[in-house]
Design an enzyme around this catalytic site. Sequence first.
Site, short mmCIF file in Angstrom:
data_model
loop_
_atom_site.label_atom_id
_atom_site.label_comp_id
_atom_site.label_asym_id
_atom_site.label_seq_id
_atom_site.Cartn_x
_atom_site.Cartn_y
_atom_site.Cartn_z
N CYS A 108 1.00 -1.16 -0.19
CA CYS A 108 0.00 -0.12 0.06
C CYS A 108 0.80 1.36 0.13
O CYS A 108 0.14 2.35 -0.22
CB CYS A 108 -0.82 0.10 1.06
SG CYS A 108 -1.98 -1.30 1.09
N HIS A 242 -2.62 7.44 2.94
CA HIS A 242 -3.10 6.32 2.60
C HIS A 242 -4.61 6.07 3.25
O HIS A 242 -4.73 5.94 4.27
CB HIS A 242 -2.40 4.99 3.04
CG HIS A 242 -2.82 3.76 2.56
ND1 HIS A 242 -3.75 3.44 1.62
CD2 HIS A 242 -2.88 2.50 3.39
CE1 HIS A 242 -3.99 2.11 1.39
NE2 HIS A 242 -3.69 1.70 2.48
N ASN A 272 -10.75 0.70 1.06
CA ASN A 272 -9.21 1.04 0.77
C ASN A 272 -8.66 0.66 -0.32
O ASN A 272 -8.99 -0.70 -0.71
CB ASN A 272 -8.58 0.06 2.14
CG ASN A 272 -7.26 0.00 2.06
OD1 ASN A 272 -6.35 0.38 1.12
ND2 ASN A 272 -6.61 -0.52 3.35
N1 ACO Z 1 -18.73 -7.07 10.84
C1 ACO Z 1 -19.27 -7.38 12.27
N2 ACO Z 1 -18.41 -7.93 13.01
C2 ACO Z 1 -17.07 -8.04 12.58
C3 ACO Z 1 -16.73 -7.80 11.34
C4 ACO Z 1 -17.68 -7.39 10.53
N3 ACO Z 1 -17.12 -6.96 8.94
N4 ACO Z 1 -15.03 -8.10 11.26
C5 ACO Z 1 -14.91 -8.45 12.54
N5 ACO Z 1 -16.03 -8.46 13.18
C6 ACO Z 1 -15.94 -8.79 14.79
C7 ACO Z 1 -15.06 -9.91 15.11
O1 ACO Z 1 -15.30 -11.23 14.85
C8 ACO Z 1 -14.92 -9.44 16.64
O2 ACO Z 1 -15.94 -10.24 17.27
P1 ACO Z 1 -15.71 -11.03 18.68
O3 ACO Z 1 -15.41 -9.76 19.79
O4 ACO Z 1 -17.07 -11.65 18.83
O5 ACO Z 1 -14.40 -11.87 18.37
C9 ACO Z 1 -15.27 -8.10 16.85
O6 ACO Z 1 -15.94 -7.68 15.60
C10 ACO Z 1 -13.96 -7.05 17.08
O7 ACO Z 1 -12.94 -7.74 16.15
P2 ACO Z 1 -11.59 -6.72 15.87
O8 ACO Z 1 -10.86 -7.38 14.88
O9 ACO Z 1 -11.05 -6.84 17.22
O10 ACO Z 1 -12.00 -5.42 15.62
P3 ACO Z 1 -11.28 -4.19 15.78
O11 ACO Z 1 -11.95 -3.19 16.67
O12 ACO Z 1 -9.82 -4.42 15.85
O13 ACO Z 1 -11.48 -3.65 13.94
C11 ACO Z 1 -10.28 -3.67 12.18
C12 ACO Z 1 -11.16 -4.52 12.98
C13 ACO Z 1 -11.05 -2.48 11.57
C14 ACO Z 1 -9.59 -4.23 10.78
C15 ACO Z 1 -9.24 -2.68 12.77
O14 ACO Z 1 -8.32 -3.62 13.59
C16 ACO Z 1 -8.34 -2.05 11.83
O15 ACO Z 1 -8.84 -1.05 11.23
N6 ACO Z 1 -6.93 -2.33 11.48
C17 ACO Z 1 -6.23 -1.68 10.79
C18 ACO Z 1 -6.01 -2.57 9.62
C19 ACO Z 1 -6.36 -2.00 8.17
O16 ACO Z 1 -6.46 -0.76 8.30
N7 ACO Z 1 -6.24 -2.56 7.05
C20 ACO Z 1 -6.43 -2.29 5.94
C21 ACO Z 1 -5.72 -3.04 5.01
S1 ACO Z 1 -3.66 -2.87 5.26
C22 ACO Z 1 -3.52 -1.47 4.78
O17 ACO Z 1 -4.02 -0.81 4.01
C23 ACO Z 1 -2.11 -1.01 5.02
#
Ligand code: ACO
Length: 315
Positions: A108, A242, A272
């Site tokens: 990215c 980004h 993204n």
């Molecule tokens: N819909 C509903 N629930 C969901 C979803 C969804 N799409 N995805 C995950 N969940 C649930 C999980 O199963 C979990 O449930 P549980 O508590 O019962 O186990 C709960 O939501 C929390 O999941 P987490 O993964 O802990 O959620 P978090 O608050 O960390 O958010 C996210 C996840 C949005 C991916 C966050 O970690 C994030 O933004 N990370 C940065 C990564 C990123 O931006 N990546 C993009 C690609 S990489 C790049 O571009 C560099």
Amino acid sequence: MKILGTGSSVPQYELTNDMLSEMMDTSDEWIRTRTGIRSRRILTTETITDLAVDAAKKCITQSNIPTSEIDYILCHIIIPDMTTPSLASIINKELGCTCPTLDLNAACTGFIYALDVADSLIKAGKAKKVLVVCAEKPTHFVDWNKRETCVLFGDAAGAVLVGQGGDECYFKLSTHPTDALTCKRIATPSPFYHDKEEVYPYLEMRGRDVFRLAVHNSFEDIKSVVNEAGVTFSDVKYYLLHQANVRILEAIRNELNLQEECFPHNIECRGNTSSASIPLLMDEMNQSNKFSEGDTLVLSAFGAGFTSGACLLKW
Ligand code: ACO
């Protein structure tokens, strides 16, 4: 190095959070509050090559510079339609050029890496005008059975034409090894080699680790280029980051103690789009006349590797 033109292209098909919630166990509320995304554009009938060529042509038209003046074409693409020739070669043919062409892969962060290479080519006297195109189809490497990742992405292409002149640009690039973000590829069948274990060929991500790495590295990169340029954070008109997650942008903005309008975003309707996200945002802002001659911009991106990079330049 100076930006001479911009262009972008997105697919026709719009996939909203509500549509996703009919396909899988998710909701608009979950996606929006965790990421800022409301909808994204997804390739259905077009190819990523179509989008890349379209973005490149729009960029050349917008710059009003004849294609005969392009000295180099650099593309960033993680999964191209063709293994060979490169996407840059295909764009070269479509534009009727015969210049050197090269594809890069820095995940990215690719746009910042490609700009750094373009700036170096210009400084070395090897090129006067370089076309940089970033085109990505992450919706083809996420697992559509995994709600944790597939809701995050969209497809797009963005292009900029850069050339000699303007003020000095400042870059900071680095790679910090981690397996927080990976995507394996299944080996092409051969009588001499086969994968020893079953390969899971989709994006694997430890979301919270990626979040922390993104905020930390982007903040450090931004500090580095701002210090090197001898300006202050508030001298920068826009921070074009980004577009991975609006909460990542907010965390960095809070660290820098800056106003919301300094951190423009389009992730709400684009998702993204990997390395295409900054040139896409830049083109959409350019089309809305958001930039004025001499504006100081900081670009910052981060991605698998873990690569990160920032660039400070004047519009
Ligand atoms: N819909 C509903 N629930 C969901 C979803 C969804 N799409 N995805 C995950 N969940 C649930 C999980 O199963 C979990 O449930 P549980 O508590 O019962 O186990 C709960 O939501 C929390 O999941 P987490 O993964 O802990 O959620 P978090 O608050 O960390 O958010 C996210 C996840 C949005 C991916 C966050 O970690 C994030 O933004 N990370 C940065 C990564 C990123 O931006 N990546 C993009 C690609 S990489 C790049 O571009 C560099």
